[in-house]
Design an enzyme around this catalytic site. Structure first.
Site, mmCIF file in Angstrom:
data_model
loop_
_atom_site.group_PDB
_atom_site.id
_atom_site.type_symbol
_atom_site.label_atom_id
_atom_site.label_comp_id
_atom_site.label_asym_id
_atom_site.label_seq_id
_atom_site.Cartn_x
_atom_site.Cartn_y
_atom_site.Cartn_z
ATOM 1 C CB CYS A 142 -6.238 68.328 -10.376
ATOM 2 S SG CYS A 142 -5.659 69.085 -8.820
ATOM 3 C CG HIS A 147 -2.188 65.955 -11.106
ATOM 4 N ND1 HIS A 147 -2.363 66.899 -12.096
ATOM 5 C CD2 HIS A 147 -2.476 66.579 -9.932
ATOM 6 C CE1 HIS A 147 -2.735 68.051 -11.558
ATOM 7 N NE2 HIS A 147 -2.810 67.879 -10.245
ATOM 8 C CD GLU A 188 -1.453 65.096 -15.011
ATOM 9 O OE1 GLU A 188 -1.093 66.075 -14.331
ATOM 10 O OE2 GLU A 188 -2.495 64.443 -14.758
#
Length: 239
Positions: free
Chosen positions: A123, A218, A220
């Protein structure tokens, strides 16, 4: 996750992840300045077979020394990049500057590029990679944030023949997203390797032999570890 024995740990590459730097954070009875990171980042590195190390902002002069001790680098998401770094004036919807993070993470990126250390930008990290190589950003983009503090999902499509397409061969993939800025003009040597349905550049990379990739979403915040696993494999120490 079971404890690693010493041999396992020795074979796992050390992946440094840049952190937030907040003037005030709360936990337990404490409310103090903090260098912090959402737990999804180290957990994703660990799930992909790496050892995770948080790398908080420091004097940019030390970036090369820090990168020299790491096998791979992740530049995490976070606040908007200061437009002064790409020669633009701040627009009304651009967030406040994070000057220490900008200076430190740009130095980490340049040190990784100079040393050939595998590098993943997530990002904000992808946007900084683009800026570090002379690119520019769109300062506000509608439609990629569902609600404040809530990840949404959209589809990205890879560009055939790119590293990202090798890592994620699915023609289209749903990814967790939360951003309002994006790549505008690509930096020197970078190519777009994935797009959203509205044309937004969702992944960028440098051509081999190095391993340099940025993703706008993202990972994660999701369950797909393929991008991180590829970074970890590229970062594995050679014997």
């Amino acid at each position: 996750m079971s404890a690693l024995n010493s041999e396992d740990a020795a074979n796992r590459p050390l992946i440094g992840i840049s952190t937030y730097l907040e003037a005030k954070a709360s936990w337990g009875v404490w409310e103090l300045p903090a260098a912090l990171l959402p737990a999804g980042y180290p957990r994703l590195v660990q799930a992909a077979g790496g050892l995770a190390s948080m790398v908080p902002p420091d004097d940019p002069r030390y970036a090369a020394d820090v990168v020299a001790r790491l096998d791979g680098v992740v530049i995490a998401g976070g606040p908007d990049v200061d437009p002064s770094h790409y020669g633009a004036r701040r627009e009304d919807r651009t967030g406040p500057p994070a000057r220490e993070r900008d200076a430190w993470e740009l130095a980490l990126i340049r040190a990784a590029l100079d040393s050939g250390t595998p590098l993943l930008g997530i990002c904000r990290g992808m946007q900084l990679l683009n800026v570090a190589l002379g690119g520019t950003l769109v300062q506000h983009l509608d439609g990629h944030v569902a609600a404040p503090g809530v990840f949404s999902t959209h589809t990205v499509k890879h560009v055939p023949g790119t590293r990202y397409a090798e890592i994620v061969p699915d023609a289209a993939t749903d990814v967790p997203t939360y951003h309002h800025q994006a790549v505008d003009r690509l930096g020197t040597g970078l190519i777009a390797s994935a797009h959203a349905d509205d044309g937004t550049i969702e992944a960028i990379e440098l051509a081999p032999p190095g391993w340099v990739l940025g993703v706008q979403w993202h990972p994660e915040a999701g369950v797909d570890s393929r991008v991180m696993r590829s970074l970890v494999l590229a970062s594995a120490p050679t014997t």
